[in-house]
Design a protein around this motif. Structure first.
Motif, PDB file in Angstrom:
ATOM      1  N   ASN A   1       1.024   7.983  -5.594  1.00  5.15           N
ATOM      2  CA  ASN A   1      -0.035   7.287  -4.832  1.00  5.15           C
ATOM      3  C   ASN A   1      -0.857   8.382  -3.852  1.00  5.15           C
ATOM      4  O   ASN A   1      -1.540   7.760  -2.910  1.00  5.15           O
TER       5      ASN A   1
ATOM      6  N   ARG B   1       7.915  -7.535  -7.733  1.00  7.89           N
ATOM      7  CA  ARG B   1       6.675  -8.147  -7.306  1.00  7.89           C
ATOM      8  C   ARG B   1       6.450  -8.566  -5.765  1.00  7.89           C
ATOM      9  O   ARG B   1       5.413  -8.438  -5.250  1.00  7.89           O
TER      10      ARG B   1
ATOM     11  N   GLU C   1       5.354  -4.796  -4.525  1.00  5.06           N
ATOM     12  CA  GLU C   1       4.158  -4.723  -4.661  1.00  5.06           C
ATOM     13  C   GLU C   1       3.336  -5.455  -3.804  1.00  5.06           C
ATOM     14  O   GLU C   1       2.197  -5.026  -3.471  1.00  5.06           O
ATOM     15  N   GLU C   2       3.427  -6.492  -3.396  1.00  6.58           N
ATOM     16  CA  GLU C   2       2.619  -7.329  -2.520  1.00  6.58           C
ATOM     17  C   GLU C   2       2.884  -6.713  -1.088  1.00  6.58           C
ATOM     18  O   GLU C   2       1.519  -6.657  -0.348  1.00  6.58           O
TER      19      GLU C   2
ATOM     20  N   TYR D   1       3.330  -3.658  -0.444  1.00  6.45           N
ATOM     21  CA  TYR D   1       2.458  -2.407  -0.751  1.00  6.45           C
ATOM     22  C   TYR D   1       0.806  -2.709  -0.739  1.00  6.45           C
ATOM     23  O   TYR D   1       0.298  -2.096   0.056  1.00  6.45           O
ATOM     24  N   THR D   2       0.371  -3.559  -1.508  1.00  2.00           N
ATOM     25  CA  THR D   2      -0.955  -3.682  -1.627  1.00  2.00           C
ATOM     26  C   THR D   2      -1.468  -4.479  -0.294  1.00  2.00           C
ATOM     27  O   THR D   2      -2.691  -4.333   0.022  1.00  2.00           O
ATOM     28  N   SER D   3      -0.588  -4.967   0.461  1.00  3.17           N
ATOM     29  CA  SER D   3      -1.023  -5.786   1.808  1.00  3.17           C
ATOM     30  C   SER D   3      -0.975  -4.508   3.031  1.00  3.17           C
ATOM     31  O   SER D   3      -1.328  -4.932   3.959  1.00  3.17           O
ATOM     32  N   GLY D   4      -0.498  -3.527   2.750  1.00  6.41           N
ATOM     33  CA  GLY D   4      -0.544  -2.430   3.479  1.00  6.41           C
ATOM     34  C   GLY D   4       0.802  -2.349   4.590  1.00  6.41           C
ATOM     35  O   GLY D   4       0.752  -1.478   5.635  1.00  6.41           O
TER      36      GLY D   4
ATOM     37  N   THR E   1       2.856  -3.798 -12.105  1.00 12.28           N
ATOM     38  CA  THR E   1       1.470  -3.371 -12.287  1.00 12.28           C
ATOM     39  C   THR E   1       1.399  -1.987 -11.468  1.00 12.28           C
ATOM     40  O   THR E   1       0.579  -1.347 -11.681  1.00 12.28           O
ATOM     41  N   ILE E   2       2.455  -1.641 -10.673  1.00 10.17           N
ATOM     42  CA  ILE E   2       2.447  -0.460  -9.915  1.00 10.17           C
ATOM     43  C   ILE E   2       3.987  -0.083 -10.460  1.00 10.17           C
ATOM     44  O   ILE E   2       5.013  -0.526 -10.085  1.00 10.17           O
TER      45      ILE E   2
END
Ligand code: NDP
Length: 278
Positions: free
Chosen positions: A12, A125, A128-129, A131-134, A157-158
């Motif tokens: 990433n 999951r 991932e949450e 990660y995507t929320s920073g 998904t990642i």
């Protein structure tokens, strides 16, 4: 010129130091604070802890007391097996972050696949949450064999950015390394210098060390780096923490690398990930 600040770039784009300090079995309080402080003072920027190690509080204290900018550091922790599951992982993450006293984490790992629990995908999951929320800059797994990652990827998904596995000259994980390489995953070696197993007493390592003016531990850490592996040796002694970081000023010849490769026994020092369900 190579240095302790050298990094690998995760898929990433986040950069991760090649070398870090491991703190398993380092006691919370003075011992871990002293180890982390010694490491940062020696130039280390990556610290590898886990909720299981029960020393995240001390790691956090040492970080807070140090004047190095937070952005320069790379902090890893891990979700323990009994916390696997979506909500329980999010809760465990909060507990770890409170202990560490950090606003964000650099790398969060699933500590073991714990296959009989069947909770990989729900746990992932949650990562991932985060990660995507920073809340976390990178996510990964630990002790995952290729078949565990294949299974994870049926719902993920990642893709994991890092796989931290037992890896040292006695147990070189060639299959897992190849798989990780093909999938853009950085392999990070745990128990890299053999965790007191007698590896460092192998005469071939002291003979090779003599050729470069280096100790067996330095030879082994350098062997990991030359194989493109990230490496997190543990010590509670300042002298050794410094020694383990002085590995960027020599190059092991192909002939010597082959001799170290020849130490493979095929035997793990730690548990088999397919049988760890505690
Ligand atoms: P290591 O291979 O890092 O070996 C640590 C041992 O070597 C300690 O006994 C240490 O003693 C000794 N040592 C350190 N430096 C030297 C040196 N220069 N010369 C001689 N002896 C030395 O083992 P670990 O199992 O600790 O692995 C490293 C890290 O990997 C852990 O701390 C942890 O962060 C991580 N890990 C992750 C796991 C996972 O499941 N994800 C499992 C196991 C480890 P002393 O401290 O007294 O100096």
């Amino acid at each position: 010129m190579e240095s302790i600040r050298d990094t690998y770039t995760l898929h990433n784009g986040v950069v991760m130091p090649k070398l870090g300090l491991g703190v398993w079995k380092t006691k919370d309080g003075d011992e871990v604070e002293h180890a982390v402080t010694s490491a940062i003072d020696a130039g280390y920027r990556l610290i590898d802890t886990a909720s299981l190690y029960d020393n995240e509080t001390g790691v956090g204290r040492a970080i807070a007391a140090n004047s190095v900018d937070r952005e320069e550091l790379f902090i890893t922790t891990k979700v323990w097996n009994t916390d696997q599951g979506y909500q329980s992982t999010l809760d465990a993450f909060d507990v770890s972050m409170n202990k560490l006293g950090l606003e964000y984490l650099d790398l969060y790992l699933i500590h073991w696949p714990a296959p009989s629990m069947g909770l990989h995908s729900e746990t992932w999951r949650a990562l991932e949450e985060l990660y995507t929320s920073g809340h976390v800059r990178a996510i990964g797994v630990s002790n995952f064999q290729p078949h565990h990652i294949d299974e994870l990827m049926t719902t993920a998904t990642i893709a994991p950015m890092v796989n931290q596995v037992e890896l040292h000259p006695y147990f070189q994980q060639r299959t897992a390394r190849e798989y990780d390489d093909e999938h853009g995953i950085i392999t990070q070696s745990w128990s890299p210098i053999g965790a007191g197993s007698g590896l460092l007493g192998e005469s071939v390592l002291s003979q090779i060390g003599e050729a470069y003016g280096k100790s067996p531990a330095q030879v082994v850490i350098r062997w990991h780096l030359q194989h493109g592996l990230a490496v997190i040796p543990k010590s509670v002694h300042q002298q050794r923490i410094i020694e383990n970081s002085n590995v960027f000023d020599f190059v092991i010849s192909p002939e010597h690398m082959a001799l170290i490769d020849g130490l493979e026994t095929g035997e793990r020092l730690g548990p088999d990930p397919d049988n760890v369900n505690f």
